[in-house]
Design a protein around this motif. Structure first.
Motif, PDB file in Angstrom:
ATOM      1  N   UNK A 184       0.822  -1.212   0.000  1.00  0.00           N
ATOM      2  CA  UNK A 184       0.000   0.000   0.000  1.00  0.00           C
ATOM      3  C   UNK A 184       0.855   1.260   0.000  1.00  0.00           C
ATOM      4  N   UNK A 185       1.957   1.201   0.650  1.00  0.00           N
ATOM      5  CA  UNK A 185       2.824   2.369   0.711  1.00  0.00           C
ATOM      6  C   UNK A 185       3.651   2.497  -0.553  1.00  0.00           C
ATOM      7  N   UNK A 186       3.618   3.665  -1.172  1.00  0.00           N
ATOM      8  CA  UNK A 186       4.373   3.899  -2.404  1.00  0.00           C
ATOM      9  C   UNK A 186       5.615   4.745  -2.093  1.00  0.00           C
ATOM     10  N   UNK A 187       6.622   4.558  -2.931  1.00  0.00           N
ATOM     11  CA  UNK A 187       7.837   5.333  -2.754  1.00  0.00           C
ATOM     12  C   UNK A 187       8.364   5.750  -4.115  1.00  0.00           C
ATOM     13  N   UNK A 188       9.010   6.890  -4.125  1.00  0.00           N
ATOM     14  CA  UNK A 188       9.697   7.362  -5.324  1.00  0.00           C
ATOM     15  C   UNK A 188      11.158   6.945  -5.212  1.00  0.00           C
ATOM     16  N   UNK A 189      11.696   6.451  -6.316  1.00  0.00           N
ATOM     17  CA  UNK A 189      13.075   5.977  -6.338  1.00  0.00           C
ATOM     18  C   UNK A 189      13.827   6.725  -7.434  1.00  0.00           C
ATOM     19  N   UNK A 190      14.943   7.299  -7.049  1.00  0.00           N
ATOM     20  CA  UNK A 190      15.779   8.035  -8.004  1.00  0.00           C
ATOM     21  C   UNK A 190      17.162   7.397  -8.021  1.00  0.00           C
ATOM     22  N   UNK A 191      17.644   7.143  -9.202  1.00  0.00           N
ATOM     23  CA  UNK A 191      19.009   6.670  -9.381  1.00  0.00           C
ATOM     24  C   UNK A 191      19.822   7.799 -10.000  1.00  0.00           C
ATOM     25  N   UNK A 192      20.845   8.258  -9.253  1.00  0.00           N
ATOM     26  CA  UNK A 192      21.774   9.248  -9.786  1.00  0.00           C
ATOM     27  C   UNK A 192      23.077   8.535 -10.143  1.00  0.00           C
ATOM     28  N   UNK A 193      24.054   9.295 -10.513  1.00  0.00           N
ATOM     29  CA  UNK A 193      25.332   8.672 -10.854  1.00  0.00           C
ATOM     30  C   UNK A 193      26.011   8.072  -9.626  1.00  0.00           C
ATOM     31  N   UNK A 194      25.677   8.582  -8.431  1.00  0.00           N
ATOM     32  CA  UNK A 194      26.394   8.149  -7.234  1.00  0.00           C
ATOM     33  C   UNK A 194      25.510   7.558  -6.140  1.00  0.00           C
ATOM     34  N   UNK A 195      24.188   7.760  -6.229  1.00  0.00           N
ATOM     35  CA  UNK A 195      23.321   7.353  -5.129  1.00  0.00           C
ATOM     36  C   UNK A 195      22.035   6.706  -5.617  1.00  0.00           C
ATOM     37  N   UNK A 196      21.431   5.925  -4.714  1.00  0.00           N
ATOM     38  CA  UNK A 196      20.061   5.467  -4.877  1.00  0.00           C
ATOM     39  C   UNK A 196      19.245   6.152  -3.788  1.00  0.00           C
ATOM     40  N   UNK A 197      18.291   6.965  -4.201  1.00  0.00           N
ATOM     41  CA  UNK A 197      17.511   7.777  -3.264  1.00  0.00           C
ATOM     42  C   UNK A 197      16.091   7.223  -3.200  1.00  0.00           C
ATOM     43  N   UNK A 198      15.622   6.930  -1.994  1.00  0.00           N
ATOM     44  CA  UNK A 198      14.291   6.369  -1.786  1.00  0.00           C
ATOM     45  C   UNK A 198      13.508   7.317  -0.885  1.00  0.00           C
ATOM     46  N   UNK A 199      12.324   7.757  -1.363  1.00  0.00           N
ATOM     47  CA  UNK A 199      11.497   8.693  -0.606  1.00  0.00           C
ATOM     48  C   UNK A 199      10.057   8.196  -0.593  1.00  0.00           C
ATOM     49  N   UNK A 200       9.520   8.012   0.594  1.00  0.00           N
ATOM     50  CA  UNK A 200       8.102   7.642   0.693  1.00  0.00           C
ATOM     51  C   UNK A 200       7.243   8.784   0.176  1.00  0.00           C
ATOM     52  N   UNK A 201       6.253   8.457  -0.667  1.00  0.00           N
ATOM     53  CA  UNK A 201       5.371   9.465  -1.242  1.00  0.00           C
ATOM     54  C   UNK A 201       4.218   9.725  -0.272  1.00  0.00           C
ATOM     55  N   UNK A 202       4.414  10.698   0.598  1.00  0.00           N
ATOM     56  CA  UNK A 202       3.408  11.101   1.578  1.00  0.00           C
ATOM     57  C   UNK A 202       3.315  12.616   1.558  1.00  0.00           C
ATOM     58  N   UNK A 203       2.454  13.139   2.363  1.00  0.00           N
ATOM     59  CA  UNK A 203       2.299  14.591   2.456  1.00  0.00           C
ATOM     60  C   UNK A 203       3.389  15.225   3.305  1.00  0.00           C
ATOM     61  N   UNK A 204       4.220  14.403   3.938  1.00  0.00           N
ATOM     62  CA  UNK A 204       5.303  14.942   4.764  1.00  0.00           C
ATOM     63  C   UNK A 204       6.322  15.638   3.873  1.00  0.00           C
ATOM     64  N   UNK A 205       7.030  16.647   4.401  1.00  0.00           N
ATOM     65  CA  UNK A 205       8.035  17.361   3.593  1.00  0.00           C
ATOM     66  C   UNK A 205       9.110  16.419   3.081  1.00  0.00           C
TER      67      UNK A 205
END
Length: 544
Positions: free
Chosen positions: A27-48
């Protein structure tokens, strides 16, 4: 949520962006970004943005894979990446590598194959960018092992506390699988089993030989490789080490070269496993050892006589205690400190000695950082020879080039600096005036044991032997202080008047005492005259 997504997509150097669910919480969704140096994971919520955000460095990633679930009705594909970042342990100041598994479920498409292809695209991208995270370390550029690769993993089940196989099952097997490294497990059955095996093995089927044991098993492997008719090619086979013994000096050295804080035991194993999975290869020096009547040997770690050699061998009876055996052995030997008589000579390493050797095309070699700490030494023509007799004879000066006749017929590289043991030394050698010693230790790696940083300036391919000797007259208390300081590599700053340290290219030792122990890489060798020469960058070492 759209604002959250926009802020994430504005991240510089974004290579891939996707929105997935977790593997356990669909149920919980997350946005995932792959950069040249990192894997960034952010839960898609109303939180900043910034809260519930995880940034994983690709430098800490050992592998990533995509797969379908076991349920045939599930159209989703799965993506999982494996990281071993440095973290501070709970309620501790120690920093060590700890496993982090990050998994995602991809089900945005109706076609199961399309979901799998998308997951595989991400897995490839993560692996490729993780492999690019290579940087020169201490001035040395390292090459990377090809993938996929096939390793022979030799395990000595009797080494250390006898737990090497358990440690393999608990840590290493999983790490290699996560990194996508295929390996064949070989359990050694007796002394010299590994030496015989690599001497006859078809090395073309292996991309690396990995040792999980103490330092003794690697000593066997190296000498087996250099006894082969095709030794020049064989010794280029990358070698890896995983600590499974008592001393684990090379494993501790490799961890030290990575720049990480000191660790021991299973934390050291995880660190070396991580570095092995990264698969970066550098050159490593080899030292040829000549004994009076034995065949020439090759050494990757140390040559010791006196106190250090005695402690190493006499503490074998405490092997079941693991690394603590050396502490026990040290205290026992300090209680009755011995003096060893002998003669020591060496060829100093000059600042420009690097220019005399051909540099490897993919290696930039280190420059000396600190001048050697030396006490005055005089040149003396009275270096003794006891290969044929214990009676001392004065040796005469020689001007000719040292003979290679002693090694010409042997496998392995020629020794250009060493005359035969029964011949006098050239004029440019230094003869140590003292004849009473507590110890002589020649090192070519940084560590003598997991917790002994004996040669803090050493690098795997600096082309020098780090020579230490302690003159007689030192008290047991002062010697103990010296070894306690060595735990942090601070023994060279103690201003101990009995300790001498210098960098050399070759050395010769002639013991006068009728009884004693000489060790090479912790293994007992023939007691008597011995000499050694360093061969720069002869082998290959997986250092991560």
């Amino acid at each position: 949520m759209d604002q959250c997504r926009a802020k994430l997509e504005s991240t510089s150097l974004v290579k891939l962006y996707g929105e997935f669910t977790g593997t356990s919480n669909r149920k919980g969704r997350c946005a995932v970004i792959l950069t040249e140096k990192d894997l960034v994971v952010q839960r898609l919520t109303s939180a900043p943005v910034g809260r519930n955000k995880v940034v994983l460095s690709l430098k800490d990633c050992v592998g990533c894979r995509a797969y379908r679930g076991n349920d045939s009705a599930d159209k989703a594909a799965y993506l999982v990446a494996y990281f071993y970042p440095l973290k501070r342990r709970w309620m501790s100041s120690k920093v060590s590598r700890q496993r982090v598994e990050q998994g995602f479920r991809l089900a945005s498409l109706q076609d199961p194959q399309a979901n799998l292809e998308e997951a595989e695209k991400w897995a490839r991208a993560v692996r490729e960018r993780s492999a690019r995270q290579q940087f020169p370390r201490n001035g040395v550029l390292m090459s990377q092992m090809s993938r996929p690769c096939q390793m022979m993993l030799l395990v000595n089940p009797q080494s250390g506390k006898g737990q090497a196989l358990t440690l393999y099952n608990n840590h290493i097997q999983r790490m290699l699988n996560e990194a996508g490294i295929k390996h064949t497990l070989v359990i050694t059955e007796r002394q010299n089993h590994a030496r015989e095996m690599v001497k006859e093995a078809d090395l073309s089927q292996w991309d690396a030989l990995v040792i999980m044991s103490g330092d003794g098993l690697l000593y066997e492997v190296i000498n087996g490789l250099l006894e082969r008719p095709d030794w020049e090619e064989a010794i280029r086979t990358p070698l890896g080490i995983l600590p499974g013994g008592s001393g684990n000096a090379l494993a501790a050295s490799i961890h030290h070269y990575s720049g990480a804080s000191p660790v021991t035991s299973e934390e050291l194993l995880v660190s070396c496993g991580f570095l092995l999975c990264k698969g970066l290869v550098s050159h490593m020096d080899m030292v040829s050892i000549h004994l009076c009547s034995s065949p020439r040997l090759f050494s990757f770690l140390s040559l010791a006589w006196g106190f250090v050699a005695d402690v190493d061998i006499e503490s074998e009876k405490y092997r079941h205690f693991g690394a603590v055996r050396f502490t026990i052995g040290t205290l026992v030997r300090l209680a009755s400190l011995r003096v060893y008589k002998g003669r020591l000579a060496y060829l100093p390493a000059t600042k420009d000695h690097n220019s005399e050797e051909a540099l490897r095309s993919n290696t930039m070699l280190c420059k000396d950082r600190v001048p050697p700490v030396t006490l005055p030494a005089v040149r003396d023509s009275s270096f003794h020879n006891s290969c044929h007799s214990n009676n001392s004879l004065k040796v005469r000066r020689v001007e000719s080039t040292p003979s290679r006749s002693a090694t010409k017929a042997l496998p392995g590289p020629h020794d250009s600096l060493l005359p035969p043991l029964d011949q006098p030394l050239p004029d440019d050698w230094v003869v140590v005036p003292e004849e009473d010693f507590v110890l002589m230790l020649a090192m070519y790696q940084s560590h003598l044991a997991e917790d002994l940083l004996a040669a803090p300036e050493a690098t795997p391919d600096d082309g020098v032997i780090h020579l230490f000797y302690v003159r007689a007259g030192i008290s047991p208390t002062a010697l103990l202080r010296l070894f306690l300081a060595m735990e942090k590599g601070a023994h060279l700053t103690t201003n101990c008047q009995h300790l001498v340290y210098t960098k050399v290219r070759a050395l010769r030792l002639e013991p006068y005492s009728p009884k004693g122990i000489i060790t090479v890489d912790g293994e007992v060798v023939e007691y008597g005259p011995v000499q050694a020469e360093v061969h720069r960058g002869l082998s290959r070492l997986i250092t991560g």
